[in-house]
Design a protein around this motif. Structure first.
Motif, mmCIF file in Angstrom:
data_model
loop_
_atom_site.group_PDB
_atom_site.id
_atom_site.type_symbol
_atom_site.label_atom_id
_atom_site.label_comp_id
_atom_site.label_asym_id
_atom_site.label_seq_id
_atom_site.Cartn_x
_atom_site.Cartn_y
_atom_site.Cartn_z
ATOM 1 N N GLY A 10 154.491 102.563 162.711
ATOM 2 C CA GLY A 10 153.393 101.413 161.577
ATOM 3 C C GLY A 10 152.673 101.195 161.809
ATOM 4 N N ALA A 11 153.082 100.103 162.519
ATOM 5 C CA ALA A 11 151.703 98.715 163.010
ATOM 6 C C ALA A 11 150.628 99.107 163.555
ATOM 7 N N ILE A 12 150.233 100.308 164.073
ATOM 8 C CA ILE A 12 149.171 100.859 164.302
ATOM 9 C C ILE A 12 148.803 101.917 163.362
ATOM 10 N N LEU A 13 149.520 102.212 162.271
ATOM 11 C CA LEU A 13 148.641 103.556 161.355
ATOM 12 C C LEU A 13 148.512 102.328 160.057
ATOM 13 N N ALA A 14 148.874 101.178 160.047
ATOM 14 C CA ALA A 14 148.613 100.480 159.248
ATOM 15 C C ALA A 14 147.311 99.521 159.528
ATOM 16 N N LEU A 15 147.429 99.282 160.898
ATOM 17 C CA LEU A 15 145.749 98.600 161.500
ATOM 18 C C LEU A 15 144.847 99.438 161.023
ATOM 19 N N ASN A 16 145.194 101.006 161.712
ATOM 20 C CA ASN A 16 143.814 101.962 161.449
ATOM 21 C C ASN A 16 143.907 101.912 159.962
ATOM 22 N N GLY A 17 144.083 101.857 159.264
ATOM 23 C CA GLY A 17 144.289 101.794 157.326
ATOM 24 C C GLY A 17 143.526 100.563 157.094
ATOM 25 N N LEU A 18 143.836 99.652 157.391
ATOM 26 C CA LEU A 18 142.739 98.362 157.206
ATOM 27 C C LEU A 18 141.328 98.995 157.906
ATOM 28 N N ALA A 19 141.580 98.950 159.075
ATOM 29 C CA ALA A 19 140.229 99.415 159.548
ATOM 30 C C ALA A 19 139.556 100.180 158.011
ATOM 31 N N MET A 20 139.935 101.217 158.002
ATOM 32 C CA MET A 20 139.527 102.433 157.274
ATOM 33 C C MET A 20 139.036 101.671 156.210
ATOM 34 N N LEU A 21 139.560 100.819 155.344
ATOM 35 C CA LEU A 21 139.463 99.838 154.355
ATOM 36 C C LEU A 21 138.353 99.190 154.290
ATOM 37 N N PHE A 22 138.541 98.235 155.287
ATOM 38 C CA PHE A 22 137.896 97.062 155.431
ATOM 39 C C PHE A 22 136.415 97.087 156.285
ATOM 40 N N ALA A 23 136.588 98.261 157.249
ATOM 41 C CA ALA A 23 135.742 98.563 157.755
ATOM 42 C C ALA A 23 134.831 99.646 158.468
ATOM 43 N N GLY A 24 134.951 100.560 156.865
ATOM 44 C CA GLY A 24 135.031 101.949 157.478
ATOM 45 C C GLY A 24 134.046 102.925 158.711
ATOM 46 N N LEU A 25 132.717 101.693 158.227
ATOM 47 C CA LEU A 25 131.597 102.506 158.793
ATOM 48 C C LEU A 25 131.707 102.280 160.211
ATOM 49 N N TRP A 26 133.121 101.037 160.850
ATOM 50 C CA TRP A 26 132.776 100.874 162.257
ATOM 51 C C TRP A 26 133.769 102.381 162.170
ATOM 52 N N TRP A 27 135.128 102.336 161.431
ATOM 53 C CA TRP A 27 135.434 103.010 162.092
ATOM 54 C C TRP A 27 134.668 104.366 162.375
ATOM 55 N N TYR A 28 134.207 105.093 161.364
ATOM 56 C CA TYR A 28 133.542 106.200 160.821
ATOM 57 C C TYR A 28 133.171 106.214 162.397
ATOM 58 N N ALA A 29 132.481 105.008 162.838
ATOM 59 C CA ALA A 29 131.064 105.584 164.264
ATOM 60 C C ALA A 29 132.177 105.404 165.740
ATOM 61 N N ALA A 30 133.318 104.580 165.828
ATOM 62 C CA ALA A 30 134.608 104.705 166.760
ATOM 63 C C ALA A 30 135.708 105.784 167.889
ATOM 64 N N VAL A 31 135.469 106.539 165.737
ATOM 65 C CA VAL A 31 136.771 107.131 166.167
ATOM 66 C C VAL A 31 136.683 108.722 167.281
ATOM 67 N N PRO A 32 136.767 108.679 167.688
ATOM 68 C CA PRO A 32 136.679 110.787 168.939
ATOM 69 C C PRO A 32 136.292 111.778 167.275
ATOM 70 N N GLY A 33 135.132 112.116 167.311
ATOM 71 C CA GLY A 33 135.618 113.408 166.846
ATOM 72 C C GLY A 33 135.248 112.616 165.102
ATOM 73 N N VAL A 34 135.015 111.798 164.329
ATOM 74 C CA VAL A 34 134.674 112.077 163.284
ATOM 75 C C VAL A 34 133.773 111.863 162.931
ATOM 76 N N THR A 35 132.396 111.464 163.804
ATOM 77 C CA THR A 35 131.381 111.902 163.036
ATOM 78 C C THR A 35 130.996 113.431 162.857
ATOM 79 N N ALA A 36 131.713 114.632 163.340
ATOM 80 C CA ALA A 36 131.479 115.808 163.424
ATOM 81 C C ALA A 36 132.232 116.366 161.941
ATOM 82 N N THR A 37 132.659 115.475 161.334
ATOM 83 C CA THR A 37 133.021 116.036 159.914
ATOM 84 C C THR A 37 132.335 116.183 159.152
#
Length: 134
Positions: A10-37
């Motif tokens: 739960g903590a890991i998923l919530a932190l991931n969600g917060l990163a997506m909400l408040f640092a979306g561009l960073w998250w997009y570049a940092a997570v492997p494979g996301v840029t390929a979508t």
């Protein structure tokens, strides 16, 4: 042990969600494979971030109050499983299915499998049935 796993997941998923909400561009570049979508879509990333935040909160609530929050656990497991199914479909239809599955193993398939295990295990069902009898 199940409550510890639920709390950590739960903590890991919530932190991931917060990163997506408040640092979306960073998250997009940092997570492997996301840029390929496809190109970065801030609204889409925030939408999914909200779903991850809710799923993480549901898992954390289950860790704290297993009897009261079992239905939240089931909803979190449903979201994570459907999300994983979309990744399976995309991998099968893609040009590198094995590489895609391996890339998503820890971040997509493992959380879904853990949440499903938590929701389906006998102790969770016994808790739910014990409540119904009270």
């Amino acid at each position: 042990m199940a409550r510890t796993i639920a709390g950590a997941l739960g903590a890991i998923l919530a932190l991931n969600g917060l990163a997506m909400l408040f640092a979306g561009l960073w998250w997009y570049a940092a997570v492997p494979g996301v840029t390929a979508t496809g190109p970065y879509n801030p609204h889409f990333v925030r939408d999914i971030g909200a779903a991850y935040l809710v799923a993480g909160g549901a898992l954390a609530a289950y860790a704290a109050w297993p009897r009261e929050a079992w239905s939240g656990l089931v909803a979190a497991a449903a979201f994570l499983t459907l999300h994983a199914a979309i990744h399976v479909y995309d991998a099968v239809c893609g040009t590198h299915p094995l590489a895609d599955v391996l890339r998503d193993l820890a971040g997509v398939y493992l959380p879904a499998a853990l949440a499903l295990w938590l929701a389906a295990r006998p102790a969770a069902k016994e808790t739910r049935h014990a409540e119904a009898a009270v």
